[in-house]
Design a protein around this motif. Structure first.
Motif, PDB file in Angstrom:
ATOM      1  N   VAL A  98       0.856  -1.175   0.000  1.00  0.00           N
ATOM      2  CA  VAL A  98       0.000   0.000   0.000  1.00  0.00           C
ATOM      3  C   VAL A  98       0.895   1.230   0.000  1.00  0.00           C
ATOM      4  N   ASN A  99       0.807   1.995  -1.051  1.00  0.00           N
ATOM      5  CA  ASN A  99       1.627   3.197  -1.223  1.00  0.00           C
ATOM      6  C   ASN A  99       0.903   4.359  -0.555  1.00  0.00           C
ATOM      7  N   THR A 100       1.481   4.895   0.482  1.00  0.00           N
ATOM      8  CA  THR A 100       0.833   6.010   1.179  1.00  0.00           C
ATOM      9  C   THR A 100       1.353   7.365   0.713  1.00  0.00           C
ATOM     10  N   THR A 101       2.279   7.368  -0.258  1.00  0.00           N
ATOM     11  CA  THR A 101       2.867   8.631  -0.704  1.00  0.00           C
ATOM     12  C   THR A 101       2.245   9.161  -1.987  1.00  0.00           C
ATOM     13  N   GLY A 102       1.358   8.428  -2.603  1.00  0.00           N
ATOM     14  CA  GLY A 102       0.717   8.893  -3.837  1.00  0.00           C
ATOM     15  C   GLY A 102       1.463   8.444  -5.084  1.00  0.00           C
ATOM     16  N   PHE A 103       1.347   9.225  -6.132  1.00  0.00           N
ATOM     17  CA  PHE A 103       1.918   8.858  -7.435  1.00  0.00           C
ATOM     18  C   PHE A 103       3.438   8.866  -7.415  1.00  0.00           C
ATOM     19  N   GLU A 104       4.016   7.946  -8.194  1.00  0.00           N
ATOM     20  CA  GLU A 104       5.466   7.871  -8.384  1.00  0.00           C
ATOM     21  C   GLU A 104       5.750   7.935  -9.874  1.00  0.00           C
ATOM     22  N   GLU A 105       6.752   8.714 -10.251  1.00  0.00           N
ATOM     23  CA  GLU A 105       7.175   8.829 -11.647  1.00  0.00           C
ATOM     24  C   GLU A 105       8.011   7.598 -12.014  1.00  0.00           C
ATOM     25  N   GLN A 106       7.722   7.001 -13.163  1.00  0.00           N
ATOM     26  CA  GLN A 106       8.447   5.824 -13.641  1.00  0.00           C
ATOM     27  C   GLN A 106       8.821   6.014 -15.106  1.00  0.00           C
ATOM     28  N   GLU A 107       9.806   5.229 -15.550  1.00  0.00           N
ATOM     29  CA  GLU A 107      10.269   5.289 -16.935  1.00  0.00           C
ATOM     30  C   GLU A 107      10.708   3.902 -17.379  1.00  0.00           C
ATOM     31  N   LEU A 108      10.379   3.530 -18.618  1.00  0.00           N
ATOM     32  CA  LEU A 108      10.831   2.283 -19.221  1.00  0.00           C
ATOM     33  C   LEU A 108      11.490   2.593 -20.554  1.00  0.00           C
ATOM     34  N   GLN A 109      12.706   2.096 -20.764  1.00  0.00           N
ATOM     35  CA  GLN A 109      13.389   2.243 -22.043  1.00  0.00           C
ATOM     36  C   GLN A 109      12.790   1.261 -23.040  1.00  0.00           C
ATOM     37  N   LEU A 110      12.586   1.717 -24.281  1.00  0.00           N
ATOM     38  CA  LEU A 110      12.005   0.874 -25.320  1.00  0.00           C
ATOM     39  C   LEU A 110      12.876   0.901 -26.572  1.00  0.00           C
ATOM     40  N   PRO A 111      13.109  -0.264 -27.190  1.00  0.00           N
ATOM     41  CA  PRO A 111      13.835  -0.288 -28.460  1.00  0.00           C
ATOM     42  C   PRO A 111      12.932   0.204 -29.590  1.00  0.00           C
ATOM     43  N   PRO A 112      13.491   0.402 -30.800  1.00  0.00           N
ATOM     44  CA  PRO A 112      12.665   0.873 -31.916  1.00  0.00           C
ATOM     45  C   PRO A 112      11.595  -0.149 -32.306  1.00  0.00           C
ATOM     46  N   GLY A 113      10.596   0.332 -33.005  1.00  0.00           N
ATOM     47  CA  GLY A 113       9.522  -0.532 -33.485  1.00  0.00           C
ATOM     48  C   GLY A 113       8.291  -0.431 -32.601  1.00  0.00           C
ATOM     49  N   THR A 114       7.219  -1.005 -33.102  1.00  0.00           N
ATOM     50  CA  THR A 114       5.974  -0.998 -32.352  1.00  0.00           C
ATOM     51  C   THR A 114       6.122  -1.836 -31.096  1.00  0.00           C
ATOM     52  N   LYS A 115       5.767  -1.265 -29.970  1.00  0.00           N
ATOM     53  CA  LYS A 115       5.842  -1.966 -28.685  1.00  0.00           C
ATOM     54  C   LYS A 115       4.493  -1.863 -28.004  1.00  0.00           C
ATOM     55  N   GLU A 116       4.141  -2.911 -27.280  1.00  0.00           N
ATOM     56  CA  GLU A 116       2.935  -2.896 -26.466  1.00  0.00           C
ATOM     57  C   GLU A 116       3.354  -2.933 -25.009  1.00  0.00           C
ATOM     58  N   VAL A 117       3.031  -1.860 -24.289  1.00  0.00           N
ATOM     59  CA  VAL A 117       3.329  -1.759 -22.868  1.00  0.00           C
ATOM     60  C   VAL A 117       2.023  -2.043 -22.129  1.00  0.00           C
ATOM     61  N   THR A 118       2.000  -3.154 -21.394  1.00  0.00           N
ATOM     62  CA  THR A 118       0.774  -3.593 -20.721  1.00  0.00           C
ATOM     63  C   THR A 118       0.924  -3.455 -19.218  1.00  0.00           C
ATOM     64  N   PHE A 119      -0.047  -2.777 -18.623  1.00  0.00           N
ATOM     65  CA  PHE A 119      -0.138  -2.625 -17.171  1.00  0.00           C
ATOM     66  C   PHE A 119      -1.213  -3.607 -16.703  1.00  0.00           C
ATOM     67  N   ALA A 120      -0.837  -4.557 -15.868  1.00  0.00           N
ATOM     68  CA  ALA A 120      -1.733  -5.655 -15.499  1.00  0.00           C
ATOM     69  C   ALA A 120      -2.058  -5.630 -14.006  1.00  0.00           C
ATOM     70  N   TYR A 121      -3.346  -5.624 -13.700  1.00  0.00           N
ATOM     71  CA  TYR A 121      -3.830  -5.715 -12.316  1.00  0.00           C
ATOM     72  C   TYR A 121      -4.454  -7.094 -12.132  1.00  0.00           C
ATOM     73  N   ARG A 122      -4.063  -7.789 -11.046  1.00  0.00           N
ATOM     74  CA  ARG A 122      -4.628  -9.113 -10.768  1.00  0.00           C
ATOM     75  C   ARG A 122      -5.210  -9.160  -9.357  1.00  0.00           C
ATOM     76  N   LEU A 123      -6.399  -9.704  -9.247  1.00  0.00           N
ATOM     77  CA  LEU A 123      -7.059  -9.949  -7.967  1.00  0.00           C
ATOM     78  C   LEU A 123      -6.752 -11.376  -7.539  1.00  0.00           C
ATOM     79  N   ASN A 124      -6.348 -11.565  -6.274  1.00  0.00           N
ATOM     80  CA  ASN A 124      -6.041 -12.892  -5.729  1.00  0.00           C
ATOM     81  C   ASN A 124      -5.188 -13.701  -6.717  1.00  0.00           C
ATOM     82  N   PRO A 125      -3.985 -13.222  -7.030  1.00  0.00           N
ATOM     83  CA  PRO A 125      -3.177 -13.851  -8.086  1.00  0.00           C
ATOM     84  C   PRO A 125      -2.773 -15.289  -7.801  1.00  0.00           C
ATOM     85  N   PHE A 126      -2.829 -15.723  -6.545  1.00  0.00           N
ATOM     86  CA  PHE A 126      -2.449 -17.093  -6.211  1.00  0.00           C
ATOM     87  C   PHE A 126      -3.662 -17.994  -5.997  1.00  0.00           C
TER      88      PHE A 126
END
Length: 152
Positions: A98-126
């Motif tokens: 649980v993040n109590t500080t709010g939003f955090e800035e993030q960065e991902l390096q990507l190589p050339p070409g079409t890329k799909e960046v997927t953000f995945a949320y899972r409930l009860n993953p196990f």
């Protein structure tokens, strides 16, 4: 892409798609800047386990560069988790606390070409039969804001 301030996610945003048990949605509940962000859905506990993804697709003309985003993750394993994939390869997680500080800035390096960046949320993953008590402040959600691509 300059955020979600047009208030039309995902209908008029060609770069974005959402799929899973329920779609990600536009919200004003938590924002890093402006009025809107997007959030993972509140998956019903009746599902027992579930997943919802939102995907940002880069334009092949953009070349190599980095995707910048602000994330507010208020999830906690084993209740739920948050992962980031680029072309189905795991590139990041969480924070699975649980993040109590709010939003955090993030960065991902990507190589050339079409890329799909997927953000995945899972409930009860196990797929546990019962879950321990949740940490105070947990809101079963991930919020994304200020997503943009910077060529290098």
């Amino acid at each position: 892409y300059d955020g979600f301030e047009q208030g039309t996610f995902p209908e008029s945003d060609d770069e974005w798609s959402t799929k899973g048990d329920l779609p990600w949605e536009l919200t004003t509940q938590e924002v890093n800047s402006g009025v809107f962000s997007i959030r993972s859905p509140q998956l019903p506990r009746a599902l027992r386990t579930g997943e919802s993804n939102v995907t940002f697709s880069t334009n092949p003309a953009w070349g190599k560069g980095s995707i910048h985003y602000s994330v507010y993750s208020a999830v906690q394993v084993p209740h739920d988790d948050f992962r980031i994939f680029v072309d189905d390869i795991l590139r990041g997680q969480g924070p699975n606390t649980v993040n109590t500080t709010g939003f955090e800035e993030q960065e991902l390096q990507l190589p050339p070409g079409t890329k799909e960046v997927t953000f995945a949320y899972r409930l009860n993953p196990f797929d546990l039969d019962s879950l321990p008590p949740a940490q105070p402040g947990r809101i079963d959600a991930v919020f994304l804001d200020d997503v943009y691509f910077v060529p290098s």
